[in-house]
Scaffold this active site. Structure first.
Site, PDB file in Angstrom:
ATOM      1  N   LYS A   1     -19.377 -15.407   4.139  1.00  0.00           N
ATOM      2  CA  LYS A   1     -20.705 -14.878   4.471  1.00  0.00           C
ATOM      3  C   LYS A   1     -21.539 -14.505   3.258  1.00  0.00           C
ATOM      4  CE  LYS A   1     -18.351 -12.660   7.803  1.00  0.00           C
ATOM      5  NZ  LYS A   1     -17.709 -11.452   7.474  1.00  0.00           N
TER       6      LYS A   1
ATOM      7  N   ARG B   1       0.824  -1.220   0.000  1.00  0.00           N
ATOM      8  CA  ARG B   1       0.000   0.000   0.000  1.00  0.00           C
ATOM      9  C   ARG B   1       0.854   1.263   0.000  1.00  0.00           C
ATOM     10  NH1 ARG B   1      -4.997  -1.947   3.860  1.00  0.00           N
ATOM     11  NH2 ARG B   1      -6.215  -2.729   2.117  1.00  0.00           N
TER      12      ARG B   1
ATOM     13  N   GLY C   1     -13.801  -3.734   0.931  1.00  0.00           N
ATOM     14  CA  GLY C   1     -15.122  -3.140   1.168  1.00  0.00           C
ATOM     15  C   GLY C   1     -15.502  -2.155   0.076  1.00  0.00           C
TER      16      GLY C   1
HETATM   17  P1  AMP Z   1     -15.396 -13.330   3.183  1.00  0.00           P
HETATM   18  O1  AMP Z   1     -14.844 -12.293   4.094  1.00  0.00           O
HETATM   19  O2  AMP Z   1     -16.876 -13.525   3.330  1.00  0.00           O
HETATM   20  O3  AMP Z   1     -14.983 -13.126   1.729  1.00  0.00           O
HETATM   21  O4  AMP Z   1     -14.788 -14.706   3.647  1.00  0.00           O
HETATM   22  C1  AMP Z   1     -13.439 -15.065   3.509  1.00  0.00           C
HETATM   23  C2  AMP Z   1     -13.224 -16.302   4.331  1.00  0.00           C
HETATM   24  O5  AMP Z   1     -14.041 -17.332   3.830  1.00  0.00           O
HETATM   25  C3  AMP Z   1     -11.830 -16.843   4.308  1.00  0.00           C
HETATM   26  O6  AMP Z   1     -11.245 -16.577   5.545  1.00  0.00           O
HETATM   27  C4  AMP Z   1     -12.021 -18.338   4.098  1.00  0.00           C
HETATM   28  O7  AMP Z   1     -11.331 -19.126   5.017  1.00  0.00           O
HETATM   29  C5  AMP Z   1     -13.495 -18.525   4.323  1.00  0.00           C
HETATM   30  N1  AMP Z   1     -14.037 -19.719   3.627  1.00  0.00           N
HETATM   31  C6  AMP Z   1     -13.935 -20.033   2.334  1.00  0.00           C
HETATM   32  N2  AMP Z   1     -14.500 -21.234   2.089  1.00  0.00           N
HETATM   33  C7  AMP Z   1     -14.971 -21.703   3.275  1.00  0.00           C
HETATM   34  C8  AMP Z   1     -15.656 -22.892   3.675  1.00  0.00           C
HETATM   35  N3  AMP Z   1     -15.946 -23.846   2.796  1.00  0.00           N
HETATM   36  N4  AMP Z   1     -15.968 -23.013   4.970  1.00  0.00           N
HETATM   37  C9  AMP Z   1     -15.655 -22.044   5.862  1.00  0.00           C
HETATM   38  N5  AMP Z   1     -15.030 -20.909   5.554  1.00  0.00           N
HETATM   39  C10 AMP Z   1     -14.675 -20.725   4.257  1.00  0.00           C
END
Ligand code: AMP
Length: 390
Positions: A199, A34, A372
């Site tokens: 999520k 950054r 974000g």
């Molecule tokens: P996000 O912030 O919603 O983009 O989530 C990112 C996170 O999703 C990462 O830390 C991954 O470890 C998690 N992730 C990806 N696939 C899975 C899964 N099958 N089960 C649980 N966590 C996951």
């Protein structure tokens, strides 16, 4: 959008809002991407004999203890090395010391001001865009340049506040981000969206906005299980976002030909990297099992769809990429996109981190620096940091 090139900055006091929110460990900078990202704008100001005032946040400041850990002084030192010149540092975010340094600036001098979020300790002045604070910082300069893409979706005193008092434009980093993302306004087709991560909640707006524009949305990662559950498939102990089951059901009903879900998964019994995994079909996950990555059949299936793509936007890893066993298919699909020269934009956060670890972040068309901010852009929302400049 007005950029730095549209403004006369010769010999002027130029305030640049940078994104120096770098990962730190024990007072050391872990990754300076950054900081390096801000160099083109700083260099341009140097070439125009500007007196340069740099502002940035670092981390979050809620309590007194947060001050030491989020001190920007190491960034000033690092910047001095990168630019091979002295960088002045103001320990305070306002007051006589800062004003004296600014008054002493000669053309080509640079001062970095302490973490703007030090102002959050006393009533969240920075993060709530306290009008008096924005006006005060604006009083230090003649021109304002916003080059912090990572906070463009927020209205803070150090971006929106200052911009409302001074002639303002965006720097080269934001310009580059916006140019790359503008590809999505009229994308070459097929235009495919890849979504993963944990999520569903964070991506509801993105799915709603892109489902009508994209030719396909490929869903992997933890969020795939809520979609499968919405179809009536048993997902065992895999991640579930109950609150968004109805949303997933509605998307599947309204866009059955657009949304593609995984066919198989790497499953295990515990959330750990230590156990061996098994590959199971999506509809054969046992009650004690959880899926932590997509399986090979899914990877081939997704690659079959992606091979004809002309534009791809990807947000969120397809598995728990932090664990060595479950990063494989995210890495392989990234490599597939690079090998096939498919115009790919990575939408910030974890997917850029995954690409960086795999050594692929420089090889894709664009890896966005703002997680974000990119998501809100993809949701079609107005970004306050940009609106203030417009
Ligand atoms: P996000 O912030 O919603 O983009 O989530 C990112 C996170 O999703 C990462 O830390 C991954 O470890 C998690 N992730 C990806 N696939 C899975 C899964 N099958 N089960 C649980 N966590 C996951």
């Amino acid at each position: 959008m007005k950029t730095i090139k549209d403004i006369n900055i010769d010999n002027k006091k130029v305030i640049i809002r940078c994104d120096f929110n770098v990962p730190m460990k024990d007072g050391e900078i872990v990754d300076d991407t950054r900081i390096r990202g801000a160099l083109p704008t700083i260099q341009y100001c140097l070439d125009h004999n500007a007196k340069i005032i740099l502002l940035s946040h670092l981390g979050r400041v809620k309590e007194r203890e947060d001050l030491v850990k989020n001190d920007l002084a190491p960034v000033a030192e690092h910047l001095a090395k990168l630019l091979n010149q002295d960088i002045l540092f103001s320990e305070k975010t306002r007051g006589e010391e800062l004003e004296a340094i600014v008054a002493s600036l000669e053309p080509g001098d640079i001062v970095l001001v302490q973490n703007t979020r030090y102002e959050d300790l006393d009533g969240k002045k920075e993060s709530s865009n306290d009008p008096e604070l924005g006006e005060y910082w604006a009083s230090l300069g003649d021109v304002f340049i916003n080059d912090a893409f990572g906070t463009i979706h927020r209205a803070h005193a150090s971006n929106v506040g200052i911009a409302s008092h001074l002639e303002s434009g965006v720097g080269f980093l934001i310009e580059k981000e916006l140019n790359a993302l503008s590809v999505l306004e009229n994308p070459e087709r097929p235009f495919i969206v890849v979504l993963g991560g944990a999520k569903v909640a964070d991506k509801v707006g993105v799915i709603e906005n892109l489902v009508t524009k994209a030719d396909k949305i490929l869903i992997g990662g933890g969020m795939a299980f809520t979609f499968l559950k919405a179809e009536g498939v048993e997902i065992g102990k895999s991640l579930l976002d109950e609150e968004n089951l109805d949303f997933c059901r509605r998307m599947l009903e309204e866009y059955p030909d657009k949304i593609e879900l995984p066919l198989d998964f790497a499953v295990t019994n515990e959330y750990t990297d230590d156990e061996e995994y098994r590959i199971k079909k999506a509809n054969q996950i046992g009650p004690d099992e959880m899926g932590l990555d997509i399986g090979d059949d899914t990877r081939s299936y997704f690659e079959g769809i992606l091979k004809d793509a002309k534009t791809v936007i990807w947000n969120g890893p397809l598995g728990v990429y932090e664990f060595s066993k479950y990063k494989k298919n995210t890495d392989e699909i990234l490599q597939f996109l690079v090998d096939n020269n498919i115009k790919t934009i990575l939408g910030g956060g974890d997917i850029v981190a995954a690409a960086t670890t795999a050594g692929l972040d420089q090889q894709v068309y664009h890896a966005s620096t703002g997680g974000g901010a990119t998501l809100e852009y993809l949701e079609g929302k107005k970004l306050p940091g940009l609106e203030a400049i417009k």
